[in-house]
Design an enzyme around this catalytic site. Structure first.
Site, PDB file in Angstrom:
ATOM      1  N   ASP A   1      89.290  34.652   3.633  1.00  0.00           N
ATOM      2  CA  ASP A   1      88.044  35.233   4.134  1.00  0.00           C
ATOM      3  C   ASP A   1      88.338  36.647   4.639  1.00  0.00           C
ATOM      4  O   ASP A   1      89.093  36.832   5.596  1.00  0.00           O
ATOM      5  CB  ASP A   1      87.504  34.350   5.269  1.00  0.00           C
ATOM      6  CG  ASP A   1      86.114  34.755   5.731  1.00  0.00           C
ATOM      7  OD1 ASP A   1      85.739  35.929   5.539  1.00  0.00           O
ATOM      8  OD2 ASP A   1      85.405  33.891   6.298  1.00  0.00           O
ATOM      9  N   HIS A   2      87.727  37.635   3.976  1.00  0.00           N
ATOM     10  CA  HIS A   2      88.029  39.028   4.319  1.00  0.00           C
ATOM     11  C   HIS A   2      87.500  39.417   5.691  1.00  0.00           C
ATOM     12  O   HIS A   2      87.803  40.501   6.209  1.00  0.00           O
ATOM     13  CB  HIS A   2      87.453  39.962   3.254  1.00  0.00           C
ATOM     14  CG  HIS A   2      88.428  40.991   2.777  1.00  0.00           C
ATOM     15  ND1 HIS A   2      89.204  41.736   3.633  1.00  0.00           N
ATOM     16  CD2 HIS A   2      88.770  41.398   1.528  1.00  0.00           C
ATOM     17  CE1 HIS A   2      89.975  42.557   2.939  1.00  0.00           C
ATOM     18  NE2 HIS A   2      89.737  42.368   1.655  1.00  0.00           N
ATOM     19  N   ARG A   3      86.707  38.571   6.336  1.00  0.00           N
ATOM     20  CA  ARG A   3      86.204  38.878   7.666  1.00  0.00           C
ATOM     21  C   ARG A   3      87.278  38.701   8.733  1.00  0.00           C
ATOM     22  O   ARG A   3      87.195  39.296   9.811  1.00  0.00           O
ATOM     23  CB  ARG A   3      85.000  37.989   7.998  1.00  0.00           C
ATOM     24  CG  ARG A   3      83.776  38.229   7.135  1.00  0.00           C
ATOM     25  CD  ARG A   3      82.689  37.204   7.427  1.00  0.00           C
ATOM     26  NE  ARG A   3      83.109  35.837   7.116  1.00  0.00           N
ATOM     27  CZ  ARG A   3      82.355  34.758   7.323  1.00  0.00           C
ATOM     28  NH1 ARG A   3      81.146  34.881   7.872  1.00  0.00           N
ATOM     29  NH2 ARG A   3      82.819  33.555   7.010  1.00  0.00           N
TER      30      ARG A   3
END
Length: 501
Positions: A471-473
């Protein structure tokens, strides 16, 4: 007439619905406290639901295959003026033995009598035994069970047995004959009564009957009050020759005939299958993951030759406890997560719409397992505290539970990072979908012989591919790449890494 309605309980871990697989009772049946009344399937497992009331089945709320919400009416029971006391004639647990006692006594009539007598007093103080959230009869109180009345024969026979001396053999035969007559009379009375539910306590016995094709309502119970034991089902099961003889007739029905043509494809519609049960839950989870998570994927090819050789050495030294390749890689993954804990976190959305990243003190390691019911993710609780051998033992135990359909909500939820070994299907790589609400998943491809450059020379090595979806968050490519590289280095040089774990 007093009718009480039992609603579908929360079967654990906050599940909101369940699919009704089959009813174990029908309208008009007599049920007892804790008697299984229905088999339901949740996203986690298939379970039998016990009834908290005793009485006569008044209404069944739902049909097989229907999905019911938690809190929706499941069954209505006419309790009369019994206020939750068990039905007469040994219609459930109170008329016989506990599960453990029944299984012990199933092969020994003498043990059956001893178990039944020894548990009579303690049962008065016990609750219903129901573990469903929000239900269960407490110990003591007005809703408790009544003491099962003693039979006159047993009361009169007890002192005689201690003084009969040599003549006791004849008296024992007469007592056994009277007991057999009483059991037969109890069964005949049950058969002639208007649709009494089968007198069976143990779900193990009920499942045995189902597996062997025995109609439980036709079985004559040899236990106290006509209670059906395991040996009764085995005796009533058809011989091995019967199924083989019936096999030709079973194959007689022809395949389903396609219906009218589909407007979009022009092909006939062969079958329509409802999206329900675990397939529905998998679809919802995957859709949510793809919808909410801005995922990215990194991958690397790895020379696993030394890891395969290490596994062979450990197996040669101690075949019984040598950890498998999956357990060794899991140990490397946990070491990588200790250095990059952001990959084992969770994103939570607050009431005001803002979000926060939740970090945990440790790792619950999930792993994808393919079962007959579909894909499930058992998880190893506090996996970071285990060695490679401990991880291997848990992987085997949870895999067996999942494939047998016996894994409960506690085993199938709560993971913070997932391993997906798609190499067992003969594939090299995959764009894995993150197991929401987790933030990363590591995939492992098959290990095969490939040409590989070693010290400037071409050689044949054992090579696999590792792929990480994240998850790039919660992190950027630097952290994801650093984690993946650490795991890859451990696979290529396992001995030096294991020395530090």
């Amino acid at each position: 007439m007093t009718v009480k309605t039992f609603t579908l309980p929360d079967l654990g871990e906050g599940l909101t619905e369940a699919e009704l697989v089959s009813w174990l009772v029908q309208v008009g049946d007599t049920v007892a406290v804790d008697q299984p009344i229905a088999e339901v399937e949740t996203a986690k497992s298939a379970v039998e639901v016990p009834c908290p009331f005793a009485g006569t089945v008044h209404q069944l709320h739902g049909a097989s295959g229907q999905t019911l919400d938690v809190g929706a009416p499941l069954i209505s029971v006419d309790t009369g003026d019994r206020a939750g006391t068990p039905a007469p004639q040994g219609g459930g647990p109170k008329g016989g033995q506990s599960y453990q006692e029944e299984e012990r006594a199933g092969a020994d009539p003498a043990a059956a009598a001893e178990a039944s007598g020894g548990s009579a007093a303690s049962d008065d103080d016990a609750g219903s035994g129901s573990v469903l959230i929000g239900y269960g009869t407490p110990a003591g109180g007005t809703a408790g069970r009544r003491r099962r009345p003693k039979r006159a024969g047993s009361a009169a026979g007890a002192p005689a047995a201690s003084t009969a001396g040599p003549a006791s053999a004849q008296a024992a035969k007469e007592t056994a004959a009277r007991a057999a007559q009483a059991a037969g009379a109890a069964h005949d009375a049950m058969a002639s009564a208007p649709r009494l539910a089968p007198t069976v306590v143990s779900p193990i016995v009920r499942k045995l009957a189902k597996d062997r094709g025995v109609d439980i309502s036709t079985v004559r119970g040899s236990g106290p009050g006509g209670l059906i034991l395991r040996r009764d089902v085995v005796a009533a099961a058809p011989s091995a020759a019967a199924p083989s003889a019936a096999a030709p007739s079973a194959a007689a029905p022809s395949a389903a005939v396609p219906s009218a043509a589909d407007a979009r494809t022009g092909l006939g519609v062969a079958e329509r299958l409802p999206v329900s049960g675990i397939r529905k839950v998998i679809g919802q989870a995957m859709t949510r993951s793809r919808t909410e998570i801005p995922e990215a994927t990194v991958w690397v090819d790895v020379d696993a030759t030394k890891l395969v050789e290490l596994r062979a050495e450990l197996k040669a030294q101690d075949p019984a406890t040598a950890p498998g390749l999956m357990a060794l890689i899991a140990r490397f993954v946990l070491a990588g997560l200790a250095r990059h804990p952001e990959l084992a976190t969770r994103i939570e959305t607050l009431e005001d719409g803002s979000q926060e990243i939740v970090r945990f003190d440790g790792v619950n390691l999930g792993f994808a397992a393919q079962t007959d019911r579909g894909l499930v993710v058992p998880n190893i609780r506090r996996a970071h505290t285990l060695s490679a051998r401990g991880l291997d033992a848990e992987l085997r135990r949870l895999t067996e539970l999942a494939r047998a359909g016996k894994a409960g909500p506690a085993e199938l939820s709560g993971s913070t990072f997932t391993l997906n070994n798609y190499g067992v299907f003969g594939t090299d790589g995959a764009a894995a979908i993150i197991n929401h609400p987790e933030v990363a998943i590591l995939g492992i491809g098959r290990i095969i012989d490939r040409p590989w450059v070693v010290d400037g020379q071409l050689a044949v090595r054992k090579v696999t591919q590792l792929s990480l979806a994240f998850d790039h968050r919660v992190c950027d490519g630097g952290a994801a790449g650093g984690f993946l590289r650490m795991v890859a280095d451990a696979v290529e040089n396992p001995v030096s890494v294991l020395a530090d774990l």
